[in-house]
Design a protein around this motif. Structure first.
Motif, PDB file in Angstrom:
ATOM      1  N   ALA A 446       0.824  -1.206   0.000  1.00  0.00           N
ATOM      2  CA  ALA A 446       0.000   0.000   0.000  1.00  0.00           C
ATOM      3  C   ALA A 446       0.863   1.262   0.000  1.00  0.00           C
ATOM      4  O   ALA A 446       0.538   2.245  -0.685  1.00  0.00           O
ATOM      5  CB  ALA A 446      -0.932  -0.007   1.213  1.00  0.00           C
ATOM      6  N   ALA A 447       1.950   1.248   0.750  1.00  0.00           N
ATOM      7  CA  ALA A 447       2.847   2.400   0.759  1.00  0.00           C
ATOM      8  C   ALA A 447       3.464   2.626  -0.620  1.00  0.00           C
ATOM      9  O   ALA A 447       3.617   3.776  -1.073  1.00  0.00           O
ATOM     10  CB  ALA A 447       3.948   2.194   1.802  1.00  0.00           C
ATOM     11  N   GLU A 449       2.128   1.812  -3.536  1.00  0.00           N
ATOM     12  CA  GLU A 449       1.102   2.370  -4.416  1.00  0.00           C
ATOM     13  C   GLU A 449       0.873   3.851  -4.110  1.00  0.00           C
ATOM     14  O   GLU A 449       0.653   4.658  -5.029  1.00  0.00           O
ATOM     15  CB  GLU A 449      -0.203   1.589  -4.252  1.00  0.00           C
ATOM     16  CG  GLU A 449      -0.120   0.157  -4.786  1.00  0.00           C
ATOM     17  CD  GLU A 449      -1.415  -0.599  -4.594  1.00  0.00           C
ATOM     18  OE1 GLU A 449      -2.217  -0.183  -3.717  1.00  0.00           O
ATOM     19  OE2 GLU A 449      -1.633  -1.606  -5.293  1.00  0.00           O
ATOM     20  N   TRP A 450       0.928   4.218  -2.844  1.00  0.00           N
ATOM     21  CA  TRP A 450       0.772   5.628  -2.469  1.00  0.00           C
ATOM     22  C   TRP A 450       1.918   6.462  -3.042  1.00  0.00           C
ATOM     23  O   TRP A 450       1.699   7.564  -3.567  1.00  0.00           O
ATOM     24  CB  TRP A 450       0.734   5.729  -0.939  1.00  0.00           C
ATOM     25  CG  TRP A 450       0.469   7.101  -0.410  1.00  0.00           C
ATOM     26  CD1 TRP A 450      -0.740   7.696  -0.194  1.00  0.00           C
ATOM     27  CD2 TRP A 450       1.465   8.055  -0.008  1.00  0.00           C
ATOM     28  NE1 TRP A 450      -0.568   8.957   0.321  1.00  0.00           N
ATOM     29  CE2 TRP A 450       0.783   9.207   0.443  1.00  0.00           C
ATOM     30  CE3 TRP A 450       2.843   8.053   0.028  1.00  0.00           C
ATOM     31  CZ2 TRP A 450       1.439  10.330   0.908  1.00  0.00           C
ATOM     32  CZ3 TRP A 450       3.505   9.177   0.481  1.00  0.00           C
ATOM     33  CH2 TRP A 450       2.811  10.299   0.921  1.00  0.00           C
ATOM     34  N   ARG A 454       2.096   9.670  -6.072  1.00  0.00           N
ATOM     35  CA  ARG A 454       2.552  11.021  -5.741  1.00  0.00           C
ATOM     36  C   ARG A 454       3.442  11.561  -6.857  1.00  0.00           C
ATOM     37  O   ARG A 454       4.483  10.986  -7.166  1.00  0.00           O
ATOM     38  CB  ARG A 454       3.352  11.015  -4.431  1.00  0.00           C
ATOM     39  CG  ARG A 454       2.628  10.452  -3.235  1.00  0.00           C
ATOM     40  CD  ARG A 454       1.808  11.498  -2.503  1.00  0.00           C
ATOM     41  NE  ARG A 454       0.507  11.728  -3.080  1.00  0.00           N
ATOM     42  CZ  ARG A 454      -0.525  10.891  -2.952  1.00  0.00           C
ATOM     43  NH1 ARG A 454      -0.406   9.756  -2.283  1.00  0.00           N
ATOM     44  NH2 ARG A 454      -1.678  11.174  -3.499  1.00  0.00           N
ATOM     45  N   SER A 472       6.661   0.942  -6.736  1.00  0.00           N
ATOM     46  CA  SER A 472       6.453   2.389  -6.865  1.00  0.00           C
ATOM     47  C   SER A 472       7.079   2.980  -8.113  1.00  0.00           C
ATOM     48  O   SER A 472       6.697   4.075  -8.539  1.00  0.00           O
ATOM     49  CB  SER A 472       7.014   3.105  -5.632  1.00  0.00           C
ATOM     50  OG  SER A 472       8.432   3.009  -5.601  1.00  0.00           O
ATOM     51  N   ALA A 523       2.127   9.425   6.131  1.00  0.00           N
ATOM     52  CA  ALA A 523       1.164   8.360   5.839  1.00  0.00           C
ATOM     53  C   ALA A 523       1.489   7.134   6.675  1.00  0.00           C
ATOM     54  O   ALA A 523       2.627   6.926   7.105  1.00  0.00           O
ATOM     55  CB  ALA A 523       1.171   8.001   4.352  1.00  0.00           C
ATOM     56  N   PHE A 525       0.283   2.820   6.711  1.00  0.00           N
ATOM     57  CA  PHE A 525      -0.438   1.755   6.021  1.00  0.00           C
ATOM     58  C   PHE A 525      -0.236   0.439   6.774  1.00  0.00           C
ATOM     59  O   PHE A 525       0.836   0.218   7.341  1.00  0.00           O
ATOM     60  CB  PHE A 525       0.074   1.612   4.584  1.00  0.00           C
ATOM     61  CG  PHE A 525      -0.074   2.859   3.766  1.00  0.00           C
ATOM     62  CD1 PHE A 525      -1.282   3.182   3.173  1.00  0.00           C
ATOM     63  CD2 PHE A 525       1.012   3.713   3.600  1.00  0.00           C
ATOM     64  CE1 PHE A 525      -1.398   4.335   2.424  1.00  0.00           C
ATOM     65  CE2 PHE A 525       0.889   4.859   2.852  1.00  0.00           C
ATOM     66  CZ  PHE A 525      -0.316   5.172   2.253  1.00  0.00           C
ATOM     67  N   ASP A 527      -4.527   1.221   6.848  1.00  0.00           N
ATOM     68  CA  ASP A 527      -5.324   2.137   7.661  1.00  0.00           C
ATOM     69  C   ASP A 527      -5.541   1.515   9.033  1.00  0.00           C
ATOM     70  O   ASP A 527      -6.005   0.373   9.133  1.00  0.00           O
ATOM     71  CB  ASP A 527      -6.670   2.373   6.972  1.00  0.00           C
ATOM     72  CG  ASP A 527      -7.509   3.418   7.698  1.00  0.00           C
ATOM     73  OD1 ASP A 527      -7.130   3.802   8.818  1.00  0.00           O
ATOM     74  OD2 ASP A 527      -8.552   3.822   7.156  1.00  0.00           O
TER      75      ASP A 527
END
Length: 610
Positions: A446-447, A449-450, A454, A472, A523, A525, A527
C-alpha cells in the motif's frame, strides 16, 4: 522388479501438456493472491538492475551472489518491458515471471524421473502432487532463485536416474546407461549451482554411488566404463564452470570454491567506491555512538543452534515441504516400493536422501535456521514414492469397498477408485496452496502504491525493507546503502515498519535519530481502522535533506568539545585522529589539545557551516 513405462510418445505429450497447464494455472492464481514478493526478491532485483546499468560481466565480478537468477531476471525484464511497456510494477512482475517459468518447466524432468523410478501411474500422480504442493507453488510468487535451482536440479536428477536406471530394462542385459546422460547431469548441476548450492549434495551422492557400486560385485562395472562415467560428469561441470570462473578471475582452487559457494571476497564496485569518496562526515548520534546502517538489528535473534534442535527442526520443515498428507503417502509408497527389491537407481536415490538429510541437519545446527524450501530437493526425490503410495492406497481402498459393499450395488472400477483417491489427496493441498501469501506485508504494498501516485516530490526513497522499490517505480535505496541515500539531495521519503523504531539497539536508535532529525510522518499503512492484527504498520516519512544537513552541522559543532575533552582525559588513537581531523592536534599523552593554527580552525568552522 522391472518398471515398465509406456513408450507411446503421444501419451506422454498429452500428459505433460495437462500437467504444464495445471502448473501454469496454479502459478497464475498464487501470484495474483500474493501481497508482495519474498524479501530476497528485492536483493535479486537490485542485482538485475545493476546488470542493466553496468553490464553482466562487471556486475558478476563485483557481486558474491550466484549470478544465474539475477541475469535471468534482467533478461525477462527486458522482454517483458518491451512487450508491456514500463510501469511502476514492471520489476515486481518480471521477478515473479522469472521465478514462475522454470518452476512450471520443472514438471517435465520430474515426470520422466518418476516414470523411470516408479512407473507411469506414479509419474502422473507424483507430478500432479508437485504442482499443488504449497511450498513448491509459492516459489513463483516469492520471486526467488529456488525455482531456477529446482528446475536444473530436476534435470540433473533425471539424467542421473536415466543413467542408473538403464539396467531396469529387460533388454539391457547388464548394460549401463549412456555416459552422455552424465554429461547432461554435469551441465545441469553446474547451472543449478549458479543459482543455489544445494545441488552440490546431488553431485556428492553421484560420486559416492559410483564409488560404492564399484565395491559391490552385483553392481560393478568395468574400470573403463567407470572412468568414462566420471569423466563425462566432470566434462559437463567444466562446460559451465570453466567459462564462468575464468570470467570472474577465480582460477585458483580456493577462489573457485568461494565463488561457487557464493562466499567470494569480491572487490568493491566502482560505483560504491565513488559513493564512499563523496561520503562526508561519519554521522554520530547525540550519545556519540556511530550511526548503524545494518540490515538487521544485531541483538535480535530467535535462532536455536545445536543438533538436538536441528533434528527436530529438520523433521518439521521436511513434513511441511511435503505438505504433511503427501509426505505420509510418500512414506507408505517407499515401504511398498521396498518390497520389490532395490537396484542401482534405488540405491542412488537412497544415498542422495541420506546425504542431503545429514547436510541439512548440519546446516540447521550451525546456522540455527532451516526453511522448507531448503529441503525441496528431497521432495523431488520423494515424489515418485508419493505417487506410487497414492495409487497403492487407492487400490487398497477399492478392495475395502468391495468387501464391505452392499451386494445389490456395483463396486467402482479399481482404476476409478484409485484415480479418485489421487485427486482428493492432491486437491486437499489447495486450501493452503491458495491462501494469501505475505498478507502481513500489505502495508508495504500500500505504501508503494501511495508513492507511485505522488507526482511531487518525485525523488528517491530510503526503504528499510525495499519492497516499495518493486511497486512504486521510484529509485529506492536499501537501508544498507543509507549513507549514500542520506547524501542524495533528491531523497524524498523514508519508509519503515513501526516496530523497527521500538527496539533498544544501535539500528533502532539510528532510525529514531534520523526521523527526529529530518523526517515528517505523512502516511501510515494499512489504515489503522482496518488493519488486521498480524499486519505490520508501515510508516512513510517525508524527508527534508536541508534540515538533515543543518542538524548534522549542529551535531558536529556540539560534538567537537566532547571529543577534545575525551582526548584530554583518555587519549586514544581514534580520538586523536578525530581531533586532528577537526582542526586540533594533541600535545601528548595526558596533555591538553591545542588549536592547530587559527587559519586551520577557521577553515574547519567554515566547512561545518557548509
Amino acid at each position: 522388479m522391472v518398471v515398465r513405462s509406456s513408450t507411446n510418445p503421444k501419451r506422454h505429450i498429452a500428459i505433460l501438456a495437462a500437467l504444464l497447464a495445471l502448473s501454469c494455472l496454479v502459478q497464475v492464481v498464487v501470484i495474483r493472491r500474493a501481497t508482495t514478493t519474498a524479501l530476497d526478491a528485492v536483493r535479486f532485483v537490485g542485482i538485475a538492475q545493476r546488470i542493466d546499468r553496468v553490464g553482466l560481466l562487471h556486475a558478476v565480478r563485483t557481486q558474491r551472489e550466484q549470478p544465474l537468477f539475477p541475469a535471468w531476471i534482467s533478461t525477462v525484464h527486458g522482454a517483458y518491458s518491451r512487450w508491456t511497456g514500463e510501469s511502476p510494477t514492471t520489476w515486481a512482475d518480471s521477478v515473479r515471471l522469472a521465478a514462475a517459468i522454470p518452476l512450471v518447466l520443472a514438471i517435465v524432468p520430474l515426470y520422466f524421473s518418476i516414470l523411470r523410478l516408479a512407473g507411469p501411474r506414479a509419474a502422473i500422480a507424483g507430478s500432479f502432487f508437485f504442482c499443488l504442493l504449497p511450498e513448491v507453488s509459492r516459489l513463483g510468487a516469492d520471486g526467488i532463485s529456488d525455482s531456477t535451482h529446482l528446475f536444473f536440479f530436476c534435470v540433473a536428477f533425471w539424467a542421473m536416474v536415466q543413467y542408473f536406471g538403464k539396467d531396469r530394462e529387460p533388454e539391457a542385459d547388464g548394460r549401463r546407461g549412456s555416459a552422455w546422460w552424465l554429461t547432461l547431469a554435469g551441465v545441469a548441476t553446474a547451472l543449478a549451482a549458479l543459482a543455489r548450492v544445494e545441488v552440490l549434495v546431488l553431485a556428492a551422492a553421484l560420486g559416492a554411488s559410483l564409488a560404492v557400486f564399484q565395491l559391490r560385485a552385483a553392481h560393478r562395472a568395468s574400470w573403463k566404463t567407470w572412468g568414462l562415467a566420471n569423466g563425462s560428469y566432470v566434462l559437463g561441470l567444466a562446460v559451465v564452470f570453466g567459462p564462468y570462473l575464468a570470467a570472474v578471475d577465480a582460477l585458483s582452487p580456493r577462489a573457485a570454491v568461494a565463488r561457487v559457494l557464493g562466499r567470494a571476497d569480491v572487490k568493491e564496485s566502482t560505483e560504491s567506491v565513488h559513493l564512499a569518496v563523496e561520503g562526508g562526515p561519519d554521522w554520530r548520534l547525540e550519545s556519540g555512538e556511530p550511526a548503524s546502517f545494518d540490515e538487521k538489528e544485531r541483538n535480535l535473534s530467535i535462532r536455536r543452534r545445536g543438533y538436538s534442535a536441528a533434528i527436530g527442526r529438520f523433521g518439521r520443515k521436511l513434513a511441511r515441504a511435503f505438505g504433511y498428507w503427501i509426505g505420509a503417502l510418500a512414506l507408505f509408497g517407499a515401504w511398498r516400493l521396498s518390497r520389490r527389491g532395490a537396484d542401482r537407481v534405488d540405491r542412488f536415490v537412497q544415498v542422495f536422501f541420506l546425504l542431503f538429510s545429514l547436510v541439512a541437519v548440519w546446516f540447521s545446527a550451525v546456522e540455527g535456521y532451516l526453511d522448507p524450501r531448503h529441503v525441496l530437493p528431497l521432495v523431488v526425490a520423494g515424489m515418485g514414492s508419493a505417487g506410487y503410495g497414492a495409487w497403492e492406497l487407492g487400490k487398497h481402498l477399492h478392495g475395502f469397498l468391495v468387501k464391505t459393499r452392499d451386494p445389490a450395488t456395483t463396486p467402482p472400477h479399481p482404476l476409478v477408485a484409485a484415480t479418485t483417491f489421487v485427486l482428493v489427496a492432491g486437491f486437499a493441498c489447495l486450501p493452503q496452496t491458495l491462501a494469501h501469501l505475505h498478507d502481513s506485508r500489505l502495508g508495504h504494498h500500500a505504501a508503494a502504491e501511495w508513492l507511485a501516485a505522488r507526482e511531487e516530490p518525485s525523488g528517491a526513497v530510503l526503504d528499510t525493507h525495499g519492497w516499495t522499490g518493486l511497486y512504486s517505480g521510484r529509485k529506492t535505496y536499501a537501508y544498507t546503502d543509507a549513507a549514500a541515500a542520506l547524501r542524495d539531495p533528491q531523497l524524498a521519503y523514508v519508509v519503515l515498519q513501526r516496530d523497527e523504531l521500538t527496539h533498544d539497539g544501535p539500528r533502532s536508535r539510528t532510525l529514531r535519530w534520523l526521523i527526529e532529525s529530518a523526517g515528517e510522518r505523512v502516511a501510515e499503512f494499512p489504515d489503522p481502522a482496518a488493519r488486521e492484527p498480524d499486519q505490520q504498520p508501515v510508516m512513510v516519512y517525508r524527508w527534508n535533506p536541508d534540515r538533515f544537513r543543518r542538524h548534522v552541522a549542529v551535531s558536529l559543532r556540539e560534538m567537537q568539545p566532547r571529543q577534545i575533552q575525551l582526548c584530554q582525559t583518555q587519549p586514544c588513537e581514534k580520538e586523536l585522529r578525530l581531533a586532528e581531523r577537526d582542526g586540533y592536534f594533541a600535545c601528548g599523552s595526558g596533555t591538553s589539545a591545542t588549536p592547530a593554527g587559527e587559519d586551520r580552525y577557521a577553515r574547519t568552522r567554515q566547512s561545518v557551516r557548509r
